[in-house]
Write a protein that holds these residues in place. Structure first.
Motif, PDB file in Angstrom:
ATOM      1  N   ARG A 109      32.160 -10.338   3.496  1.00 44.70           N
ATOM      2  CA  ARG A 109      33.082 -11.334   2.884  1.00 44.70           C
ATOM      3  C   ARG A 109      32.539 -11.570   1.594  1.00 44.70           C
ATOM      4  N   GLN A 110      31.371 -11.506   1.631  1.00 43.81           N
ATOM      5  CA  GLN A 110      30.574 -11.115  -0.106  1.00 43.81           C
ATOM      6  C   GLN A 110      31.370 -10.220  -0.812  1.00 43.81           C
ATOM      7  N   VAL A 111      31.032  -8.994   0.026  1.00 41.75           N
ATOM      8  CA  VAL A 111      31.371  -7.721  -0.679  1.00 41.75           C
ATOM      9  C   VAL A 111      32.707  -7.583  -0.770  1.00 41.75           C
ATOM     10  N   VAL A 112      33.532  -7.574  -0.364  1.00 41.49           N
ATOM     11  CA  VAL A 112      35.580  -8.134  -0.085  1.00 41.49           C
ATOM     12  C   VAL A 112      35.226  -9.132  -1.900  1.00 41.49           C
ATOM     13  N   ARG A 113      34.359 -10.007  -1.931  1.00 36.56           N
ATOM     14  CA  ARG A 113      35.031 -11.297  -3.068  1.00 36.56           C
ATOM     15  C   ARG A 113      34.961 -10.247  -3.923  1.00 36.56           C
ATOM     16  N   ARG A 114      33.788  -9.771  -4.178  1.00 34.85           N
ATOM     17  CA  ARG A 114      33.022  -9.166  -5.177  1.00 34.85           C
ATOM     18  C   ARG A 114      34.242  -8.172  -6.031  1.00 34.85           C
ATOM     19  N   VAL A 115      34.846  -7.531  -4.654  1.00 33.39           N
ATOM     20  CA  VAL A 115      36.095  -6.264  -5.471  1.00 33.39           C
ATOM     21  C   VAL A 115      37.142  -7.289  -5.352  1.00 33.39           C
ATOM     22  N   ILE A 116      37.978  -8.025  -4.589  1.00 29.97           N
ATOM     23  CA  ILE A 116      38.754  -8.876  -5.296  1.00 29.97           C
ATOM     24  C   ILE A 116      38.578  -9.095  -7.062  1.00 29.97           C
ATOM     25  N   GLY A 117      37.420  -9.995  -6.918  1.00 27.40           N
ATOM     26  CA  GLY A 117      37.175 -10.828  -8.194  1.00 27.40           C
ATOM     27  C   GLY A 117      37.205  -8.892  -9.221  1.00 27.40           C
ATOM     28  N   GLY A 118      37.000  -8.024  -8.994  1.00 22.97           N
ATOM     29  CA  GLY A 118      37.508  -7.043  -9.972  1.00 22.97           C
ATOM     30  C   GLY A 118      38.348  -6.250  -9.977  1.00 22.97           C
ATOM     31  N   ALA A 119      39.441  -6.722  -9.031  1.00 21.47           N
ATOM     32  CA  ALA A 119      40.775  -6.282  -9.104  1.00 21.47           C
ATOM     33  C   ALA A 119      41.956  -7.930  -9.457  1.00 21.47           C
ATOM     34  N   ALA A 168      25.300  -1.803   0.895  1.00 20.82           N
ATOM     35  CA  ALA A 168      26.446  -1.831   0.133  1.00 20.82           C
ATOM     36  C   ALA A 168      27.292  -1.629  -1.402  1.00 20.82           C
ATOM     37  N   ARG A 169      26.559  -1.505  -1.894  1.00 23.42           N
ATOM     38  CA  ARG A 169      26.972  -0.207  -3.278  1.00 23.42           C
ATOM     39  C   ARG A 169      28.239   0.660  -2.562  1.00 23.42           C
ATOM     40  N   ARG A 170      28.053   1.534  -1.821  1.00 22.38           N
ATOM     41  CA  ARG A 170      29.038   2.830  -1.028  1.00 22.38           C
ATOM     42  C   ARG A 170      29.831   1.812  -0.502  1.00 22.38           C
ATOM     43  N   VAL A 171      29.894   0.704  -0.021  1.00 21.44           N
ATOM     44  CA  VAL A 171      30.504  -0.746   0.811  1.00 21.44           C
ATOM     45  C   VAL A 171      31.491  -1.005  -0.209  1.00 21.44           C
ATOM     46  N   GLU A 172      31.416  -1.025  -1.867  1.00 21.75           N
ATOM     47  CA  GLU A 172      31.523  -1.686  -1.738  1.00 21.75           C
ATOM     48  C   GLU A 172      32.928  -0.979  -3.043  1.00 21.75           C
ATOM     49  N   ARG A 173      32.616   0.529  -3.217  1.00 31.20           N
ATOM     50  CA  ARG A 173      33.206   1.441  -3.719  1.00 31.20           C
ATOM     51  C   ARG A 173      34.177   2.071  -3.275  1.00 31.20           C
ATOM     52  N   LEU A 220      35.563  -0.185  -0.728  1.00 36.29           N
ATOM     53  CA  LEU A 220      36.847  -0.999  -0.551  1.00 36.29           C
ATOM     54  C   LEU A 220      37.505  -1.263  -1.985  1.00 36.29           C
ATOM     55  N   ARG A 221      36.280  -1.171  -3.092  1.00 38.42           N
ATOM     56  CA  ARG A 221      37.283  -1.030  -4.573  1.00 38.42           C
ATOM     57  C   ARG A 221      38.175  -0.068  -4.881  1.00 38.42           C
ATOM     58  N   ASN A 222      37.955   1.041  -4.094  1.00 41.36           N
ATOM     59  CA  ASN A 222      38.926   2.157  -4.415  1.00 41.36           C
ATOM     60  C   ASN A 222      40.653   1.904  -3.124  1.00 41.36           C
ATOM     61  N   LEU A 223      40.590   1.247  -2.035  1.00 42.47           N
ATOM     62  CA  LEU A 223      41.461   0.539  -1.226  1.00 42.47           C
ATOM     63  C   LEU A 223      41.681  -0.415  -2.301  1.00 42.47           C
ATOM     64  N   VAL A 224      41.235  -1.581  -2.711  1.00 45.73           N
ATOM     65  CA  VAL A 224      42.198  -2.932  -2.897  1.00 45.73           C
ATOM     66  C   VAL A 224      42.755  -2.460  -3.960  1.00 45.73           C
ATOM     67  N   VAL A 225      42.166  -1.372  -4.778  1.00 47.48           N
ATOM     68  CA  VAL A 225      42.775  -1.147  -5.844  1.00 47.48           C
ATOM     69  C   VAL A 225      43.929  -0.185  -5.751  1.00 47.48           C
ATOM     70  N   ASN A 226      44.279   0.947  -4.854  1.00 52.29           N
ATOM     71  CA  ASN A 226      45.312   1.881  -4.456  1.00 52.29           C
ATOM     72  C   ASN A 226      46.093   0.514  -4.052  1.00 52.29           C
ATOM     73  N   ALA A 227      45.764  -0.722  -3.387  1.00 50.70           N
ATOM     74  CA  ALA A 227      46.935  -0.923  -2.571  1.00 50.70           C
ATOM     75  C   ALA A 227      47.316  -1.527  -3.270  1.00 50.70           C
ATOM     76  N   GLU A 266      33.431  10.458   1.990  1.00 55.98           N
ATOM     77  CA  GLU A 266      32.583  10.819   3.166  1.00 55.98           C
ATOM     78  C   GLU A 266      31.154   9.263   2.771  1.00 55.98           C
ATOM     79  N   ASP A 267      31.230   8.250   1.958  1.00 56.44           N
ATOM     80  CA  ASP A 267      30.399   7.089   2.161  1.00 56.44           C
ATOM     81  C   ASP A 267      30.805   6.053   3.688  1.00 56.44           C
ATOM     82  N   ALA A 268      31.458   6.362   4.053  1.00 57.40           N
ATOM     83  CA  ALA A 268      32.031   6.077   5.675  1.00 57.40           C
ATOM     84  C   ALA A 268      31.694   6.626   6.858  1.00 57.40           C
TER      85      ALA A 268
END
Length: 670
Positions: free
Chosen positions: A420-430, A456-461, A463-470, A536-538
């Motif tokens: 949840r914290q990783v998702v919040r950081r990603v949404i905040g950046g997007a 955490a760094r790889r998971v955030e990367r 999710l950031r790709n997925l959210v930005v693409n969406a 690759e991270d997954a």
């Protein structure tokens, strides 16, 4: 139980399934075993018993069956032995039949010749003996008996145990009282076949039959040939004269032939088996050697080669195999060297470009800060220079990351994190990009902690790709980020309602530098490597990154990770195809007549619509989704669900409150 009453069945009320018929409490021991194993569960009618019996019979045969299936040499030798045995048996039957017929025909001709001579001598003796017609009846009978006795002794004396002679009266079966005479202690009553005497008594010729000769002295019976004829004695009375020829010698000869053929046949079969074993071994041994070397080659031991001797076909096969292995090793070494050179080139270039890029970045920053003093065209050029340098730096970082994955140097620093914290950081950046696009990002499932051991760094990367693409491809509509955890897995799904994916594009979306529409510009300055690095991270986490989409209906990307590092995944708590897909909506609309409540789907939202997102209702578990056969675990490849199928495919169940998992192939599991 009375006659006509129906026997109780395992499924009937009051009947305890699994009870075997038998007296006493509990039935037999086998019945107790079946009840203990619950073989008759849910009213089964004997099927488990048959399966248990088949398993019990098959278990000791499994090693032999496995050996038979895996050993071609054994099959060839066994087939050779069986065919050889059949040939030997057929040949033995033919030879024994021919020998038997030959011995019997020779014996029959000799017996007929001797019997014809005896019959002629008996007839001649009766013709030369004076008649005793003036005697009384008793005297005539005694004279006839004495004459026959003398005749039998004279005829049998010339046989020297080669045959015996029996004389019987014609008009009565009481042979003992009417002058029955036999030589060699032969029992005339049992030795002369009963069906032969009527033929002799009524005919005028010679009759014969095979029988067994019995003796009154206790001697064992033996096979023989009986030849009989009706004759007249000196008084003109008719009587029966029989010659009995023992077949003991012929039987001994036939037994000797059988024993000889059996011994020779067994020797031939064993010899053929040994020859077949040796011959097949010369062919099978190189094949086995080639199979073993091929397995070692597939395991990476490219230096393995076959030992070649001779110049025959097997030797040429070995030479060709070794040449193939050498060429394969050379090609693999060349490819590995080329791959190493490419990775080294990318890594070296990326590192070497950092120094001039840093210098250019410093100069660009100075120019960018002073752009207010420039004319509009120069100021715009300074802004473009800064943007392109940002993209260049991002591309270099992605290339370095890809080179680490290719070289196997990527390391995972896993620790317990709350997604949840990783998702919040990603949404905040997007958020800035979402505001420019007019898109609202909605998070679902963030009420409970979603904890997993991950980097955490790889998971955030990822999710950031997925959210930005969406956001970029969402056409200004809402983007839904859903979190869920069930069993040993956690998942994050990013859903958009934009252009979606065409059929087949979900299998290529994770390829490097792949774009769904080459004419479509990247407004966010992407490098084309984001999803490749994400998958690759997954994989580095032992998880899955998968895509689903439909034309005009948006897409959904799902990241599934194990809760504990190095734990294999068995399913995902979020279905890959969302519940509000076009197919699920059509299935829900088709079932409205049968459902009591009205099912609604997420409405398409126009650009700029800031109303709250309608959360789709929970639908019944739809059918299984169609899966591409090439979509392996963790590959991220998925067939795009087609619109409005015949119901064979569909979304899969969600985790909900029952802890169901969707497997990696799209099916449901617990």
């Amino acid at each position: 139980m009375t006659a006509g009453s129906a026997a109780p069945k395992p499924g009937d009320p009051g009947v305890r399934t699994g009870r075997t018929a038998g007296p006493g409490r509990g039935g037999s021991r086998f019945g107790r075993l079946l009840r203990g194993g619950r073989l008759f569960r849910d009213g089964a009618r004997g099927g488990p018993v048959l399966r248990l019996f088949a398993r019990w019979v098959r278990r000791p045969l499994l090693p032999a069956v496995r050996l038979w299936r895996r050993n071609i040499q054994l099959r060839i030798v066994a087939g050779t032995l069986l065919m050889s045995l059949g040939v030997v048996l057929l040949l033995g039957i033919v030879v024994i039949g021919q020998v038997r017929n030959g011995l019997l025909e020779a014996k029959e001709r000799a017996a007929q010749s001797q019997a014809a001579g005896g019959f002629s001598a008996a007839q001649d003796r009766a013709a030369t003996t004076p008649s005793t017609s003036g005697q009384q009846d008793g005297g005539r009978a005694g004279s006839s008996v004495n004459w026959r006795s003398t005749l039998v002794e004279q005829l049998a004396s010339g046989g020297q145990s080669a045959f015996n002679v029996v004389a019987l009266s014609l008009d009565t079966g009481d042979t003992a009282s009417r002058g029955a005479r036999a030589s060699g202690e032969v029992d005339p009553t049992t030795s002369i076949p009963a069906d032969l005497r009527p033929s002799v008594a009524q005919g005028t010729g010679t009759f014969q039959k095979f029988t067994r000769i019995h003796y009154t002295s206790g001697k064992a019976s033996e096979p023989g040939l009986v030849i009989g004829k009706r004759l007249n004695d000196a008084d003109g009375d008719q009587y029966e004269l029989y010659y009995l020829f023992p077949l003991t010698q012929e039987e001994d000869s036939l037994t000797l032939v059988k024993g000889t053929l059996a011994t020779a046949g067994l020797f031939v079969v064993v010899l053929l088996g040994a020859i077949a074993w040796l011959m097949v071994r010369q062919v099978v041994t190189p094949v086995r050697m080639a199979a073993g070397i091929a397995e070692r080659l597939s395991a990476g031991r490219l230096q393995e080669r076959m030992k070649v001797t001779g110049e025959d076909d097997i030797a040429r096969l070995g030479e060709a195999f070794n040449k193939m292995a050498s060429n394969l090793q050379l090609k693999i070494q060349q490819l590995e060297e080329l791959s190493r050179m490419q990775r080294r080139f990318v890594s070296d270039v990326s590192h070497e470009l950092r120094t001039p890029l840093t210098t250019v970045r410093m100069a660009a920053d100075v120019i960018h800060e002073a752009r207010v003093d420039f004319d509009p065209i120069t100021a715009r050029s300074a802004e473009l220079l800064g943007d392109q340098l940002d993209r260049f730096e991002s591309l270099l970082s992605d290339l370095l990351e890809i080179s680490r994955f290719d070289a196997g140097a990527a390391a995972l620093e896993a620790e317990p994190i709350d997604l949840r914290q990783v998702v919040r950081r990603v949404i905040g950046g997007a958020e800035p990009l979402a505001e420019r696009k007019g898109t609202r990002i909605v998070v679902l499932g963030d009420k409970q902690p979603v904890v997993a051991e991950a980097d955490a760094r790889r998971v955030e990367r990822v999710l950031r790709n997925l959210v930005v693409n969406a956001v970029e491809h969402g056409e200004g509509r809402d983007v839904v980020v859903k979190l869920a955890a069930a069993g040993g897995a956690v998942a994050v799904a990013v859903r958009d309602y934009g252009v979606g994916l065409k059929p087949g594009e979900a299998t290529r979306v994770f390829n490097r530098f792949w774009r769904a529409d080459p004419a479509r510009a990247r407004t966010t300055g992407g490098t084309g490597l984001g999803l490749s690095i994400a998958v690759e991270d997954a994989r580095l986490h032992g998880g899955w990154l998968q895509a689903w989409g439909e034309p005009g209906g948006g897409s959904q990307f799902r990241l599934t990770l194990p809760r504990t590092a190095d734990e294999p995944l068995r399913g995902s708590p979020i279905p890959l195809e969302p519940e509000d897909s076009r197919r699920n909506r059509e299935q829900a609309a088709a079932g409205r007549d049968q459902e009591s409540g009205r099912l609604t789907a997420v409405p398409a939202q126009p650009v700029g619509d800031r109303s709250a997102l309608a959360v789709p209702p929970r639908l019944p578990a739809p059918p299984r989704a169609t899966v591409d056969p090439t979509a392996l675990p963790g590959s991220g490849a998925r067939v795009v669900a087609r619109a409005a199928t015949d119901g064979d495919g569909g979304g899969v169940g969600t985790a909900g409150g029952n802890g169901h998992l969707e497997r990696e192939d799209g099916t449901r599991g617990r």
